[in-house]
Design a protein around this motif. Sequence first.
Motif, PDB file in Angstrom:
ATOM      1  N   SER A  12      20.394  59.679  75.930  1.00 50.55           N
ATOM      2  CA  SER A  12      21.814  59.923  75.670  1.00 50.55           C
ATOM      3  C   SER A  12      22.296  61.277  76.183  1.00 50.55           C
ATOM      4  N   LYS A  21      28.829  59.466  77.117  1.00 50.40           N
ATOM      5  CA  LYS A  21      30.056  60.261  77.091  1.00 50.40           C
ATOM      6  C   LYS A  21      31.202  59.392  76.609  1.00 50.40           C
ATOM      7  N   ASN A  22      31.803  59.817  75.492  1.00 50.62           N
ATOM      8  CA  ASN A  22      32.932  59.075  74.910  1.00 50.62           C
ATOM      9  C   ASN A  22      32.575  57.613  74.662  1.00 50.62           C
ATOM     10  N   GLY A  23      31.339  57.412  74.198  1.00 52.93           N
ATOM     11  CA  GLY A  23      30.902  56.064  73.857  1.00 52.93           C
ATOM     12  C   GLY A  23      30.494  55.196  75.029  1.00 52.93           C
ATOM     13  N   ARG A  24      30.437  55.758  76.232  1.00 58.45           N
ATOM     14  CA  ARG A  24      30.102  54.983  77.429  1.00 58.45           C
ATOM     15  C   ARG A  24      28.887  55.583  78.126  1.00 58.45           C
ATOM     16  N   GLU A  26      26.922  56.769  81.199  1.00 49.92           N
ATOM     17  CA  GLU A  26      27.326  57.270  82.507  1.00 49.92           C
ATOM     18  C   GLU A  26      26.174  57.997  83.169  1.00 49.92           C
TER      19      GLU A  26
END
Length: 224
Positions: A12, A21-24, A26
Amino acid sequence: MTDEPVRVAHDSGFPPFAELKNGRSEGLAVDIFRAVVARAGIDVKFVPVSFEQRQLTLADGRADAYFPLSITPERLQLFDFSDVLVVSGASLFVRASDVPPEKLAALADKVVVTPRTGPVAPFIQKTAPAIKLVVTTDYEESLGRLVRGEAAAAALSYHVGSRIADALYPGQVLSSPHMFLELPFAVAVTKGKRAELLARLNAGIASIRADGTWHQINEHWRTE
């Protein structure tokens, strides 16, 4: 293969390769992996985990596969790997007031910190035993000890260490451009299992390399 999505774990907080990042999910490796599974027709569900938990996700059943994990002789005894997704390398980081050494040998009898999870600590212990190696929990602890003057250098993945150092300690850490260890990252599964999944992933990897998609993704992240 079943109709259920393949659960794929990733770190993570492992920029620029993978992060949440922001629940996504990447990152460079995430984008490459997404292109691979799209080409291979594999439905996946990402399982973001902490740095120290990454390999445990396969053992405890939280995930069917993990990426990006560097391929080492030790890990080849425990895991089967896909073809390489992306290549990085381990480098030495020092405080901004110091000059980064080109080789590990220059740090003989000095304290060097590195995370305990990964191939760097065993490599240093084997090839540079004169170094006073201190293993830490993660990149953040390693860089914190370096900035506080508790170590002469930190041995970290060049790309990951650079991103985290710039975020946490802007202007306070320098990295050597010389990499003392090549780190090929791939998708890992428990040894002896998921052979069909690896075969399909390898077909997808070959496809995106052949048509230039792999190169385009790398070029995009080179400018990020």
